[in-house]
Write a protein that holds these residues in place. Sequence first.
Motif, PDB file in Angstrom:
ATOM      1  N   SER A 296       0.824  -1.211   0.000  1.00  0.00           N
ATOM      2  CA  SER A 296       0.000   0.000   0.000  1.00  0.00           C
ATOM      3  C   SER A 296       0.856   1.258   0.000  1.00  0.00           C
ATOM      4  O   SER A 296       2.044   1.222   0.316  1.00  0.00           O
ATOM      5  CB  SER A 296      -0.906   0.006   1.240  1.00  0.00           C
ATOM      6  OG  SER A 296      -1.822  -1.070   1.153  1.00  0.00           O
ATOM      7  N   ILE A 310      -4.674  -2.922   6.145  1.00  0.00           N
ATOM      8  CA  ILE A 310      -4.726  -2.170   4.890  1.00  0.00           C
ATOM      9  C   ILE A 310      -3.967  -2.964   3.839  1.00  0.00           C
ATOM     10  O   ILE A 310      -2.773  -3.230   3.989  1.00  0.00           O
ATOM     11  CB  ILE A 310      -4.093  -0.779   5.077  1.00  0.00           C
ATOM     12  CG1 ILE A 310      -4.891  -0.014   6.136  1.00  0.00           C
ATOM     13  CG2 ILE A 310      -4.048  -0.010   3.773  1.00  0.00           C
ATOM     14  CD1 ILE A 310      -4.291   1.292   6.538  1.00  0.00           C
ATOM     15  N   SER A 313      -3.850  -0.789  -1.074  1.00  0.00           N
ATOM     16  CA  SER A 313      -4.705   0.395  -1.062  1.00  0.00           C
ATOM     17  C   SER A 313      -3.844   1.641  -1.132  1.00  0.00           C
ATOM     18  O   SER A 313      -2.636   1.592  -0.895  1.00  0.00           O
ATOM     19  CB  SER A 313      -5.522   0.431   0.234  1.00  0.00           C
ATOM     20  OG  SER A 313      -6.388  -0.678   0.297  1.00  0.00           O
ATOM     21  N   LEU A 327      -9.251  -2.251   5.036  1.00  0.00           N
ATOM     22  CA  LEU A 327      -9.284  -1.666   3.697  1.00  0.00           C
ATOM     23  C   LEU A 327      -8.780  -2.746   2.761  1.00  0.00           C
ATOM     24  O   LEU A 327      -7.617  -3.135   2.815  1.00  0.00           O
ATOM     25  CB  LEU A 327      -8.402  -0.426   3.595  1.00  0.00           C
ATOM     26  CG  LEU A 327      -8.617   0.682   4.629  1.00  0.00           C
ATOM     27  CD1 LEU A 327      -7.901   1.943   4.190  1.00  0.00           C
ATOM     28  CD2 LEU A 327     -10.087   0.990   4.825  1.00  0.00           C
ATOM     29  N   SER A 329      -8.156  -4.779  -1.002  1.00  0.00           N
ATOM     30  CA  SER A 329      -7.454  -4.480  -2.249  1.00  0.00           C
ATOM     31  C   SER A 329      -8.259  -3.526  -3.130  1.00  0.00           C
ATOM     32  O   SER A 329      -9.443  -3.748  -3.344  1.00  0.00           O
ATOM     33  CB  SER A 329      -7.226  -5.801  -2.980  1.00  0.00           C
ATOM     34  OG  SER A 329      -6.595  -5.546  -4.193  1.00  0.00           O
ATOM     35  N   THR A 331      -8.772  -0.227  -2.553  1.00  0.00           N
ATOM     36  CA  THR A 331      -9.319   0.961  -1.882  1.00  0.00           C
ATOM     37  C   THR A 331      -8.453   2.183  -2.202  1.00  0.00           C
ATOM     38  O   THR A 331      -7.222   2.103  -2.152  1.00  0.00           O
ATOM     39  CB  THR A 331      -9.334   0.744  -0.347  1.00  0.00           C
ATOM     40  OG1 THR A 331     -10.104  -0.421  -0.073  1.00  0.00           O
ATOM     41  CG2 THR A 331      -9.902   1.946   0.378  1.00  0.00           C
ATOM     42  N   VAL A 332      -9.114   3.289  -2.512  1.00  0.00           N
ATOM     43  CA  VAL A 332      -8.395   4.544  -2.743  1.00  0.00           C
ATOM     44  C   VAL A 332      -9.126   5.622  -1.951  1.00  0.00           C
ATOM     45  O   VAL A 332     -10.305   5.878  -2.203  1.00  0.00           O
ATOM     46  CB  VAL A 332      -8.379   4.933  -4.236  1.00  0.00           C
ATOM     47  CG1 VAL A 332      -7.548   6.203  -4.441  1.00  0.00           C
ATOM     48  CG2 VAL A 332      -7.835   3.802  -5.094  1.00  0.00           C
TER      49      VAL A 332
END
Length: 345
Positions: A296, A310, A313, A327, A329, A331-332
């Motif tokens: 990430s 996370i 992301s 969060l 894979s 997620t932005v």
Amino acid sequence: MKALILAGGKGAHLRPLALQTPKPIVPLANIPFLFFQIDRIKRAGITEIILSLSYQPRKIMDIFGDGTQYGVIIRYTHEEEPRGTAGAFKAAENLIDDTTLVLNGDVLTDTDLREVIQYHRGLGPEATIVTARVMNPAGYGLVEADAEGRVLSFTEKPAEDDVTGDTINAGIYVLEPSVLGRIQPTGPQSFEREIFPAMLHEGARVQAFLTRAYWQDIGSPAKYLEAHFGIMSGRVKLPAHPQRACPPNSWEKEQVSIDRFSILDGGCVIKPGVVIENSVLGEDCRVEEGALIRDSVIWSGTRIKPHAQIQRSILGRQCHVGEGARLRSGTVLGDKSIVSDYSIV
Ligand code: GTP
């Protein structure tokens, strides 16, 4: 020879990341992206660089100034209304008097630009276009060339069913000043959609230089993440970048697990039990007990509460991820997003 970097696009495909931070200066491994390009250009022996701006120009100018800090001379052009890639080149006409290296301001590459320039000088076409072979060419401009590298056709962003090759326009050109004469004095125009196809139609000589070096654009969140993987894996090198005085990071080495690929900027506080793998953290992030961050990218000033996870992301500046949140894979999060405790995104 001068170089011109096209850095005025809106970067719509990189939203929400490119909303407050224009795409040319989004951080890549915590360094504003254009540094990578300026470094490449300098390595090719070019020290005069024109930055062609339109969207949020002041933020870019504040970082690069007149370039002396980086050993180059930077001049700016600014379009009130974006004029497209070719229109932007035309808008810089009064600064251009010779063969010019033109780069899209969103491509990360290890291509030796000196070699590209030599290739152009050796063959003497009106334009040389760097091409690259990619796994998934949909969404790019396809370029077809003959065995001698002479460009035969352009197909800009074909539908998936119409993709016939894997060689794409890499967004790096060497152009003779005569190309300026092909661009209208006002209004938007694109190299990819208008000028290059028209040149072929009129029989102008356009050569392709196929790069086999690392090449990756950062035009979407997935590609931006991929570029980070390129850096963390060592496939592409970090540029020479003026050192900043960073505050020290704070963690107890025996109590956290941070792999050797990860890059943490200064001032980060990492609490016991945290695992960080293949990730980049900006300045002043705080990661609390037992949190996991894998594959990430997290921009500066973000706080991750205990046991949050996370994966793959991207988080903008000053986000807050609540305790136990996950969060997943893809997620932005834009700047200042808040994910409440135990949420699943
Ligand atoms: P999207 O909005 O996501 O399509 O991105 P973009 O606006 O950056 O467009 P694109 O990726 O096609 O642009 C390629 C390069 O040209 C980028 O580095 C842009 O910054 C730059 N560019 C695109 N349009 C303009 C323009 O109108 N003026 C200037 N100066 N640069 C531009």
